[in-house]
Design an enzyme around this catalytic site. Sequence first.
Site, PDB file in Angstrom:
ATOM      1  N   GLU D  63       0.816  -1.208   0.000  1.00 21.91           N
ATOM      2  CA  GLU D  63       0.000   0.000   0.000  1.00 21.91           C
ATOM      3  C   GLU D  63       0.852   1.261   0.000  1.00 21.91           C
ATOM      4  O   GLU D  63       0.463   2.285  -0.587  1.00 21.91           O
ATOM      5  CB  GLU D  63      -0.950  -0.003   1.197  1.00 21.91           C
ATOM      6  CG  GLU D  63      -2.055  -1.059   1.110  1.00 21.91           C
ATOM      7  CD  GLU D  63      -1.590  -2.489   1.340  1.00 21.91           C
ATOM      8  OE1 GLU D  63      -0.462  -2.677   1.839  1.00 21.91           O
ATOM      9  OE2 GLU D  63      -2.343  -3.434   1.018  1.00 21.91           O
ATOM     10  N   GLN D  85      -7.536  -2.126  -0.807  1.00 22.80           N
ATOM     11  CA  GLN D  85      -8.480  -3.244  -0.900  1.00 22.80           C
ATOM     12  C   GLN D  85      -9.529  -3.259   0.214  1.00 22.80           C
ATOM     13  O   GLN D  85     -10.695  -3.518  -0.042  1.00 22.80           O
ATOM     14  CB  GLN D  85      -7.706  -4.560  -0.943  1.00 22.80           C
ATOM     15  CG  GLN D  85      -8.481  -5.667  -1.596  1.00 22.80           C
ATOM     16  CD  GLN D  85      -7.564  -6.781  -2.084  1.00 22.80           C
ATOM     17  OE1 GLN D  85      -7.030  -7.547  -1.306  1.00 22.80           O
ATOM     18  NE2 GLN D  85      -7.379  -6.855  -3.387  1.00 22.80           N
ATOM     19  N   ASP D  87     -10.423  -1.055   4.106  1.00 23.13           N
ATOM     20  CA  ASP D  87     -10.094   0.099   4.934  1.00 23.13           C
ATOM     21  C   ASP D  87      -8.853  -0.101   5.798  1.00 23.13           C
ATOM     22  O   ASP D  87      -7.932   0.727   5.805  1.00 23.13           O
ATOM     23  CB  ASP D  87     -11.337   0.413   5.796  1.00 23.13           C
ATOM     24  CG  ASP D  87     -11.249   1.737   6.499  1.00 23.13           C
ATOM     25  OD1 ASP D  87     -10.131   2.198   6.759  1.00 23.13           O
ATOM     26  OD2 ASP D  87     -12.301   2.321   6.803  1.00 23.13           O
ATOM     27  N   HIS D 132     -11.486  -6.424   8.243  1.00 25.51           N
ATOM     28  CA  HIS D 132     -12.192  -6.228   6.977  1.00 25.51           C
ATOM     29  C   HIS D 132     -13.458  -5.385   7.108  1.00 25.51           C
ATOM     30  O   HIS D 132     -14.192  -5.239   6.147  1.00 25.51           O
ATOM     31  CB  HIS D 132     -12.507  -7.587   6.331  1.00 25.51           C
ATOM     32  CG  HIS D 132     -11.288  -8.252   5.763  1.00 25.51           C
ATOM     33  ND1 HIS D 132     -10.269  -8.726   6.555  1.00 25.51           N
ATOM     34  CD2 HIS D 132     -10.905  -8.494   4.478  1.00 25.51           C
ATOM     35  CE1 HIS D 132      -9.318  -9.247   5.785  1.00 25.51           C
ATOM     36  NE2 HIS D 132      -9.671  -9.119   4.528  1.00 25.51           N
TER      37      HIS D 132
HETATM   38  C1  LIG Z   1      -1.680  -5.132   4.126  1.00 21.99           C
HETATM   39  C2  LIG Z   1      -2.670  -5.955   3.384  1.00 21.99           C
HETATM   40  N1  LIG Z   1      -2.996  -5.603   2.129  1.00 21.99           N
HETATM   41  C3  LIG Z   1      -3.903  -6.308   1.433  1.00 21.99           C
HETATM   42  C4  LIG Z   1      -4.517  -7.402   1.964  1.00 21.99           C
HETATM   43  C5  LIG Z   1      -5.572  -8.183   1.167  1.00 21.99           C
HETATM   44  N2  LIG Z   1      -5.062  -9.495   0.786  1.00 21.99           N
HETATM   45  C6  LIG Z   1      -5.258 -10.570   1.552  1.00 21.99           C
HETATM   46  S1  LIG Z   1      -4.467 -11.908   0.988  1.00 21.99           S
HETATM   47  C7  LIG Z   1      -3.865 -11.079  -0.352  1.00 21.99           C
HETATM   48  C8  LIG Z   1      -2.967 -11.790  -1.316  1.00 21.99           C
HETATM   49  C9  LIG Z   1      -1.789 -12.397  -0.623  1.00 21.99           C
HETATM   50  O1  LIG Z   1      -1.012 -13.151  -1.510  1.00 21.99           O
HETATM   51  P1  LIG Z   1       0.190 -14.034  -1.003  1.00 21.99           P
HETATM   52  O2  LIG Z   1       1.029 -13.257  -0.034  1.00 21.99           O
HETATM   53  O3  LIG Z   1       0.869 -14.563  -2.194  1.00 21.99           O
HETATM   54  O4  LIG Z   1      -0.471 -15.194  -0.156  1.00 21.99           O
HETATM   55  P2  LIG Z   1      -1.497 -16.297  -0.649  1.00 21.99           P
HETATM   56  O5  LIG Z   1      -2.857 -15.739  -0.404  1.00 21.99           O
HETATM   57  O6  LIG Z   1      -1.216 -16.569  -2.074  1.00 21.99           O
HETATM   58  O7  LIG Z   1      -1.249 -17.470   0.240  1.00 21.99           O
HETATM   59  C10 LIG Z   1      -4.301  -9.760  -0.330  1.00 21.99           C
HETATM   60  C11 LIG Z   1      -4.010  -8.767  -1.374  1.00 21.99           C
HETATM   61  C12 LIG Z   1      -4.143  -7.732   3.283  1.00 21.99           C
HETATM   62  N3  LIG Z   1      -4.683  -8.782   3.905  1.00 21.99           N
HETATM   63  N4  LIG Z   1      -3.225  -7.004   3.960  1.00 21.99           N
END
Ligand SMILES: Cc1ncc(C[n+]2csc(CCOP(=O)(O)OP(=O)(O)O)c2C)c(N)n1
Lengths: 303, 303, 326, 326
Positions: D63, D85, D87, D132
Amino acid sequence: MALKSESEYATDLDDGTRRSLLRHMLVARRIDEEARRLQRQGALDLWLSCQGQEAAQVGSALAVGPASTVFPSYREHAVALLRGVAPDELVAQWAGRTFCGWDPRRLRFFPYTLVLAAQTLHAVGYSIGQRLQGLEDFVVVYVGDGATSEGDMSEAMNLAAVESAAVLFICQNNGWAISKPAEEQMRTSVAERARGFGIESVRIAGQDPESVFSVCSRATAHVRGQRAPCLVEIQVSRFHGHSSSDAQEVYRSAEDIARTRVADPVTAYVARLSGLGVVNARWLDDVEAEVRELRERLVKEYA
Amino acid sequence: MALKSESEYATDLDDGTRRSLLRHMLVARRIDEEARRLQRQGALDLWLSCQGQEAAQVGSALAVGPASTVFPSYREHAVALLRGVAPDELVAQWAGRTFCGWDPRRLRFFPYTLVLAAQTLHAVGYSIGQRLQGLEDFVVVYVGDGATSEGDMSEAMNLAAVESAAVLFICQNNGWAISKPAEEQMRTSVAERARGFGIESVRIAGQDPESVFSVCSRATAHVRGQRAPCLVEIQVSRFHGHSSSDAQEVYRSAEDIARTRVADPVTAYVARLSGLGVVNARWLDDVEAEVRELRERLVKEYA
Amino acid sequence: MATVRSAGLAESINATLADLLEQDPRLLLLGEDIGRLGGVFRVTRGLRERFGEDRVRDSLLAESTIIGQAVGMAMSGLVPVCEIQFDAFTFPAVNQLVTQAARIGGRWNGQASPGLVVRIPTGGGFRGVEHHSESNEALFARFPGISVACPSTGEDADQILRYAVTLGSPVLMYEPIRLYWRRDAVARDPEPARSPTAARVVRRGADLTVVTYGAITHEVLEAAHALACDVDVEVVDLRWVAPIDMATVLDSVRRTGRLLVVHEGSRDVGIGAEIAASVAEHAFDALRGPVRRLAPARRAYPPADFEKDYMVGVQEIKDEVLVMTK
Amino acid sequence: MATVRSAGLAESINATLADLLEQDPRLLLLGEDIGRLGGVFRVTRGLRERFGEDRVRDSLLAESTIIGQAVGMAMSGLVPVCEIQFDAFTFPAVNQLVTQAARIGGRWNGQASPGLVVRIPTGGGFRGVEHHSESNEALFARFPGISVACPSTGEDADQILRYAVTLGSPVLMYEPIRLYWRRDAVARDPEPARSPTAARVVRRGADLTVVTYGAITHEVLEAAHALACDVDVEVVDLRWVAPIDMATVLDSVRRTGRLLVVHEGSRDVGIGAEIAASVAEHAFDALRGPVRRLAPARRAYPPADFEKDYMVGVQEIKDEVLVMTK
Ligand SMILES: Cc1ncc(C[n+]2csc(CCOP(=O)(O)OP(=O)(O)O)c2C)c(N)n1
Ligand SMILES: Cc1ncc(C[n+]2csc(CCOP(=O)(O)OP(=O)(O)O)c2C)c(N)n1
Ligand SMILES: [Mg+2]
Ligand SMILES: [Mg+2]
C-alpha cells in the site's frame, strides 16, 4: 551492459569536464562552510553539511545530465547548486522561511524530503508517469545508507525492477546514520541488496569525482539504454556531525574523524588537477572570487 | 553450510517419517475439503484453502520440530493441524466466533495475521527477545509470495540479517497473490532477494514432502547451528481461488487450473508410498477413518 | 506569579528509565540513536554505558521495524520501551501500532498482554524544520487498545512511565520537546492526581474550566495567573488523552459552568472535540455559555518563521478566557 | 416507508470511472487486483479490458507503494485514482498519505497540485473477518491537505469522484461495502446539495437534527421514517467529513434545537465529536438539550458473531431520538 568495478573504468575525461567537476566541488564546499558559519551565528536554524561528499555529489550530478529529474534526500547541496539552485534559495528552508527555497519544476531538482526514503517511491512513480505520457522518464533519486532500512526503499527497488523504470538510485553511503554505523545497519551492502531485487548495481569509492562521473555516466547510459533501473552505492566520508545539532565526538573516535578529514576529496582534486596543469592558481583564484561574491550575497541576505 | 539445490538432498527418510508426512497431508486435505463444504453451506463466512500446498506445509512443519515457535500467515492450516490445533479450533475464526480459535502459547503456533507481512517483524523480534532471555530462540515465519512486496518483509529480513536472528523464513510461493501472478510481483525470486540482505536461501519445488522436509531440516540445522536466519522459498500450486469469495476463473486460464490439479501433492504421495509399500490400503483406511471422525465432530460443531 | 524550579523533563525521564532498567530485567530500550548518542535529545544519555548495548539498543533506521520487533519482544515476555525520534516519524509505524500492537491482547483472547511503551518527542516552538514540530497524539487516541499519555511535568512523566510498563497493553507517551530542558514552571496546586491515569486539577478556580495537557499546560497556567484578578480560572491537566478522565473534567465544569479546551495539536477532530462533545452531552445543564476550543487550525505546521502565528500563546489564551467570561 | 430502486454503489462508481477514463487521458487507476479481477468487489470490472493495462493497473501488493508511486505519477501530471483493498489496509500507506501526498502542495509552494484520489471500501455489517470491516475515515479527517468523502449513494459517489479528480490535492473516498450491491433505499428529499462539497439535508424535519454520513445514513432515514408520527426528524448527510460543511449543520440545528450525530466509525475523537463540539460552540443558544453521539464505543471491531452488538442499528437510533425528544 553489466556494471564493472570502479578500477575498470578508464577516466579519460576532457579537461573542461575536469574543471567543471572541480569548480562545482569548490563552490559546494565554500557555500557549505558559509552555511555552517551562518548556523553558528544563529542565522540558520539547522544545517546538514555535505562536506566530504562533494566528489560523489558533483560527479554523479554532472554525469546524469540536465535532462534528468532529480529527487534528492536532504543533504545533496552540491547537486542542488550544480542544478542551478542559488545559495540563498538553498538555505532558505534551513532558515525557517519556506519548505523549499527553489523552483523545483524549472530546475528539475525536486524539494528535499525529510521523511527518510519516502522520495524513493515518488521517484519511481514519477518515472513511470513520465513514460506513460511519452515524456522524458530518466529519474535520479538520492538516498542515504541509513534510510535504506526503511520499507519504502525496498518497495521502491522492487517497483522499479518490476516496472523496469528508468530510475538511477544513488546511495551515498557516508558510513553513518546519525550515530549508527552503516555496518550495523545492514549485513551486506546496498548494492548487493539492489541485485536481490533484480537491479544492476555497483559499489564504488567516492573520493575521486572522475571515477564517480565515469561510473554514473555508464549507469545513466544503462538506464537509458535498457530502460531499466540501476543503483550506484558511493562510499563517502561525512566530515562533520550529522547536523549542526549533532556532536559526533560523542559516538565517533577522534582518529576516525581525523582520518576522514585527511581524505578530503576537494583538496585532493585541487592538488591533482593543479599537478596535472589542468588548473592553475589564476583559475583557482577566479573560482574563489566567484564564490566570494556568492557568499557575500548569502551573508547579506541572512546574517 | 551453504544451502544446496533441491536435487542435492538425498531423501533418505525413514518410513515412520514418511507415513507421518502422508498422514498429516491427508488430514489437512480432508479438513480443508470439509471447511470448503461448510463454507458453501454458510456455516463459515470465509475459507482460504490450503489445497495444493500440503507437501510444503507438512514437510516444513515436521522438519522444524516441536520446539520451534511458528508465526503463520493465514493459510497454514496443515501446519496448524500438525501443531495440534483441532479442526474446530482452526475454523472458529472463519466462522466469526473469535480472532484465534486455539491456544497460541501452548502450541507455540501463534495467531494468524491478516495484515500481510506484519508477522515477519514480530517473528524476528520474538526470536531476539527469546535469545536475550536465554530461551529457545528458533522461530519459523510463513509468508506468501505477494506479501513479500510489503515493506515489513524487507525490514524483517534486514533486521534478521543484522541481528543474526535464529529465524527461518518460509515463503510459500503459490504463484498468485489473489489475481496477481508472482512473476509480476517481483523481478527475481524471494530467495534471491533474501541473499541480497545477507540471508542464506534456497528455492525448491513444493510437490514432494520429502524434499521439502530434507531442505527444511537442513535449513533448521543451519539456523540453529549458525544462529543466523535462513529463507526457504517453496513453489507450490494453489488449487482453488484465493478464498471462497474469489472466482479464479476470472483471471486464470482453465488449462492452468487443470495443470495445477494434476500435480496434486497428496495423491502423488499416496501413490508413491503405496507403490513403495510404505503404506497399504489398510493404513489408508485407518487414516480416513480417523479423519472421518474429525470431520464429523467439525460438522456437528458448525453445520 | 510564583514559579518553581524543577528537574527538566529529559533529566527526569532519564532517571526513571535508569531506575526501571535497574529494577526490572525484562525491560529494554529500543530506538534510533538512543545508545551511543544517548538520543538526539540526550534523554537516554549514559544508559547504554550503564546497562549495556543489549538493553539499550540502537535500532535500525526503520520505525515499522522498531514497533514490529517490539511487539515480538513483548510476546517473548520482555517490556520494550521504544523511542521514536520525532513525532512525525511515527507514521511509518502506524500500521504496526494500530493493527498489531494494539490488537494483540484481543487477538490472543487475553492470553498475551504485551508490555510496550513508545516514547515520542512532540510539539513545536523551537524553530524545528519540516516534520519536527508536530503533535499527533489525537491520531492514536481514536484507536482502541492503545493508551496515550501527555505529561507536562517530569513528575507526571515518571508516574506515567512506571504505570505504563506494568499495563500489559501499548502506551504512547508524548514528551514535549520544549520541556526537555525547561527548569522553571508556574507553581501548581499541590493536590496530587487520584490515580496514575487520572487528570489533575493543577489550579483551582471558580469561573471557568480550562482543560489542557502537555507543554501548553504551562502557557495555560501562566494565562490563568495573569488573569487572576479578573477571572478565577480552574486548570485541568489531563495527563492522558486516551482514555480520558472525563469524571474530573465534568466535575470541574459542573462547578465552573464554563469550558475552554486548549491544546497544541490541531483543532479539528482532536482531543478538544472529544472533551467539548462529552461536556455538551453530560454536563449540558451546568453550562453557562458555549464550550470553546483554542487550538491551531487545520493546516500544516508552518516553517519556523511562521510558527508563532500557528501556535497558541499565552495572549490568545487570556483573550479567549476574557471573551468567554465577559 | 417509501423506498426507491437505484443502481448499486459499485455499479455507479464503475460507470463514473469509465466515463472519467474516457474523458481524461491523464487519469489512471491503480490498486491491488483491480485489473484482471476487476477488484475484490468488482467495482472496476471490465475497465482493464476496455482501457488497457497501462491505465487500469494491477499494483504490487504494497500500500505504501501504491500511494508513494501515485504521488510521483501525480507530480508527472497524471491523475491516479487508487484503490485500497479494505479500509484497514490503508495503515501501511498512512505515512505516504499524511507526510507526503497531503503536503506536496505546501512543500512546493503551491507549484504542484497533485490530483490524487484514493478509493477505500469501508464499514461492516457483512460478517467480515478481522480487519475487513473498519471505518477509519476520522483518522484522516484530522490531517490538513487531505479531503475525505463518505458518500451514501451512487449519485453522491459520482459527484464526489468527478469533483475529486479536479481538486489538485488528495481526496480519500470511503465506499461503504454494504452499499455496493444494495439497490433499494429510503426516499430522500429531492433538493440537491448546494455544491459538490456541501452536506445535504436528505430529510426535512422540525424537532431534531441527525447528522450522519456513509452507509448508516440509510438506517438513520429508516429510523426517521419509522418515528415520523411522533417526532419530525431532520437528517443531514454530510457527504464529506473533511472539510465538514458546518454551515448546513448549524443552520439545521438552529431550526430544530437538537442534535444527534450518528456514525459507524467509533465514537471517541471521531467525526461526531467534531460536529458536537462545533455545534456546542456556534449554536449553543439554539440548543434545547444536550448534544448526543451514537457510535460504537472505543473497542476493536469484534468477530462477526458479535458485530450486531457493536454496530449501531435502526432500533438504537430510534431509541436515542425518543430519549432526546421526550
Ligand atoms: C496489508 C494488506 N494488504 C492487502 C490485503 C488483502 N489481501 C489478503 S491476501 C492477499 C494476497 C496475498 O497473496 P500471497 O502473499 O501470495 O499469499 P497467498 O494468499 O497466495 O497465500 C491480499 C491482497 C491484506 N490482507 N493485507
Ligand atoms: C522516517 C524518518 N525517521 C527518522 C528520521 C530522523 N533522521 C533524520 S536523518 C537520519 C539519519 C539518516 O541517515 P542516512 O540515511 O545515512 O543519511 P545521512 O544523514 O547520513 O546523509 C535520521 C535518523 C527521519 N528524518 N525520518
Ligand atoms: Mg549516512
Ligand atoms: Mg501467493
